[in-house]
Scaffold this active site. Sequence first.
Site, short mmCIF file in Angstrom:
data_model
loop_
_atom_site.label_atom_id
_atom_site.label_comp_id
_atom_site.label_asym_id
_atom_site.label_seq_id
_atom_site.Cartn_x
_atom_site.Cartn_y
_atom_site.Cartn_z
N PRO A 85 -41.44 -3.61 23.90
CA PRO A 85 -41.89 -3.75 25.30
C PRO A 85 -42.92 -2.68 25.66
O PRO A 85 -42.85 -1.54 25.20
CB PRO A 85 -40.60 -3.56 26.11
CG PRO A 85 -39.49 -3.84 25.15
CD PRO A 85 -39.98 -3.42 23.81
N GLY A 144 -48.51 -3.95 25.79
CA GLY A 144 -49.67 -4.66 26.33
C GLY A 144 -49.84 -6.07 25.83
O GLY A 144 -50.95 -6.59 25.83
N LYS A 145 -48.73 -6.72 25.43
CA LYS A 145 -48.85 -8.09 24.89
C LYS A 145 -49.32 -9.07 25.97
O LYS A 145 -50.24 -9.87 25.74
CB LYS A 145 -47.50 -8.53 24.32
CG LYS A 145 -46.98 -7.67 23.18
CD LYS A 145 -45.72 -8.24 22.56
CE LYS A 145 -44.53 -8.21 23.49
NZ LYS A 145 -44.11 -6.85 23.85
N SER A 169 -33.92 3.09 4.59
CA SER A 169 -34.96 4.06 4.24
C SER A 169 -34.46 5.50 4.21
O SER A 169 -35.18 6.39 3.78
CB SER A 169 -36.13 3.95 5.24
OG SER A 169 -35.69 4.26 6.55
N LYS A 209 -43.88 6.81 10.92
CA LYS A 209 -43.16 7.92 10.30
C LYS A 209 -44.10 9.08 9.94
O LYS A 209 -43.77 10.26 10.13
CB LYS A 209 -42.43 7.42 9.05
CG LYS A 209 -41.30 6.44 9.37
CD LYS A 209 -40.65 5.90 8.10
CE LYS A 209 -39.51 4.93 8.44
NZ LYS A 209 -38.88 4.36 7.24
#
Length: 786
Positions: free
Chosen positions: A364, A367-368, A685, A728
Amino acid sequence: MKNQDVNLDNESIKVPDKLPVLPISKVVLFPSLVMPIAVEEEHHIQLIENALNKDKMFGLFLSKIEENPSIRDIESIGTLASIIRMIKVPDGTIRVLVQGIKRVQIKNIVQNEPYFIAEIEEVKSVPADKDEIEPLKNRLLNIFKDLISYSPYLPDEIETVVLNIDDASNLADFISGNIRLSPEKSQELLKITDIKKQYEKLIDLLSKELDTMKVHGEITGKVQKELSEHQRKAILREQLKAIKEELGEGDEISIRINEYKKKIKKANMSEEAQKTANEELERLRVVPPQAAEYNVIRNYLDWLCELPWDKMTKDNLDISEAERILNEDHHDLEDVKERIIEFLSVRKLKENVKGPILCFVGPPGVGKTSLGQSIARALNRKFFRTSLGGIRDEAEIRGHRRTYVGALPGRIIQSLKRVQSRNPVFMLDEIDKVGRDFRGDPASALLEVLDPEQNVAFRDNFLEVAFDLSSIMFITTANITDTIPSALLDRMEVIRLPGYTVEDKYKIARDYLIPRRIEESGLAKEQINFTEKALRKIITNYTREAGVRNLEREIGSVCRKMAKKVASNEEYISEITEDTLEEYLGPIQFRTEEKEKSPQVGVATGLVWTPAGGQIDFVEATMMKGNGNLILTGKLGEVLQESAKAALSYIRANSSLFGLDSDFFSNKDIHIHIPEGAIPKDGPSGGITLSIALISLFTNKPVSPDYAMTGEITLRGKVLPIGGVKEKILAAKRAGIKKIILPIDNEKDLSDMQENQKEGLNFIFIERIVEAAKEVILGLDIKGEF
């Protein structure tokens, strides 16, 4: 009778100087009468709610058109209305019971959005001479009594009400509001302020209505005698024909049929749609207006005629201009911008290109939705957005069949009618939150809408004719793709918006958010200035998100507090610095992780991905006397717990490599903890970080704090690739770590990063756990080959 409650004590009510204006197209409210109205538009619902919270009064004025009237479409004289009761309906609309108070006139409009507010004045009635009005009043009452006896919609009790009204003006208004007149004729009566003229007009209208009622009764008797019991189905048609003959009026149905013929021709429908429309038109000719089917057919024809069958906006094919608009509205997001420019380039070289189906996936606030608006602006197309979150009814997409009461087309067809263009940019928001239940599966209904090979002939259940959706540029948005059905996901071109880095957020805040918030707060540019350090502190210490939504809120909060100082003429310093920031936003909400200052045994630095971006995390390992148990704390998920078990199993199986005895683990319990225990953690990971922490613990060799690492491990000691590399790496850089250990298969991911983001960093790519152990564990001696 639609208006039975009469409140004659309205003279004491003072007419306000300004009043919200509610336009209504089908009815006219007279003073002292009570009437229910339906309110559907969002801004009109807001008007009613604001009126309820204030004095419960607003102006009710007749509108010449139904949808989106301008002030020129609204009559200048209306009625001051008071809200008696309001009921909210499950479909989102409201029903309001209102009482007319006084006639009012619009002097001037002082507000247009979100609804009209006007300066008004009371329209006073012109009193009549008692000797002149009394004969007219008696004649009016006699005609009205006769009308009650003939009318099927006026109850006998209304006669008692009328006889007990003493005020001449109230009597005229009460009768005007209870007879069936067109909105135009009712408005004419409302405009008359001379009571004598109002009585004369009413007598004329009631006399005509009474004559019509009498003739209708005579014709009904005549027709009933001529027709047998087996011809009942034709009664209404014969009655209508006889009425037309007796009155000598033109055939209104024929007039309406001709109007629809013109609309059908003007709409330039497809051949199939035009054929269907003409067939429905012939049905309309034979169906009597009193039948329920009559309005169903008219509603269907209205939808067919009002759809944009051939209306299209012209695309902006100026590539450089479109690129300028995209860069002006949004920082970064180069993949999205490049895809739009590619589409425009192909469109410039070849016409009739099918609209792409894009799916913006990201957390969220990145800027979609606003990106869809920028794309529409760059393409010079109309934009429409609809949210699919929580939709569970397939009919929302495909529409209802006409056999159902209140049937409507689905959202796709409704939206096309609203934008009046066949090639808009159509945004389907929150497609990952579509549900399903006994009413169907909306996601399955979207398969046809979003398939370029099928949407050329999309069939809505209401229209039942093919409509071409291939020119629409569909854009869908989602936070994740896991909940989107695979068949639906396959039809879309997924573009991932991973979230903004701190540097990206800084540029967005500086270039977009701060100017916008300063303007919205009513400040001048010279009245507030954010220093770079203050802005970066807001980003890192007051927000933790992938997007910039909360960042904009915090900036807005600072601007509002500054606006308060300016408005109150307080002394203030316009510059917002790192030191004065807490005065506006309070104590910092988030602390930034920093690398360890000295080597530690059993402590390794890992890199993790979160929806708010990347961050570093410390894995701590310790051991004590016990029975070989493994203790895991820190709210670790199943996958991360399995990684810890895999790391321990690998070290035990290869204990000789690290100079450990085979029974070293038998009398010890091992405890692994990842701080910030209230925050859930999961993912494979962390395997390499867990392994390094355990090897350091067992060999009693410290881990260098200059390294951060990420990677999935196997029982054979291999290190597998992971995701979220960019986030990361940037997290390590923020924490002051210069050396980063990554799986060798992730080397290709560095090509997606900008050079300034990689500047000053040293990347070590590994294939096995032992390679990482030799690199980061100080003084570690590996025994033998690996």
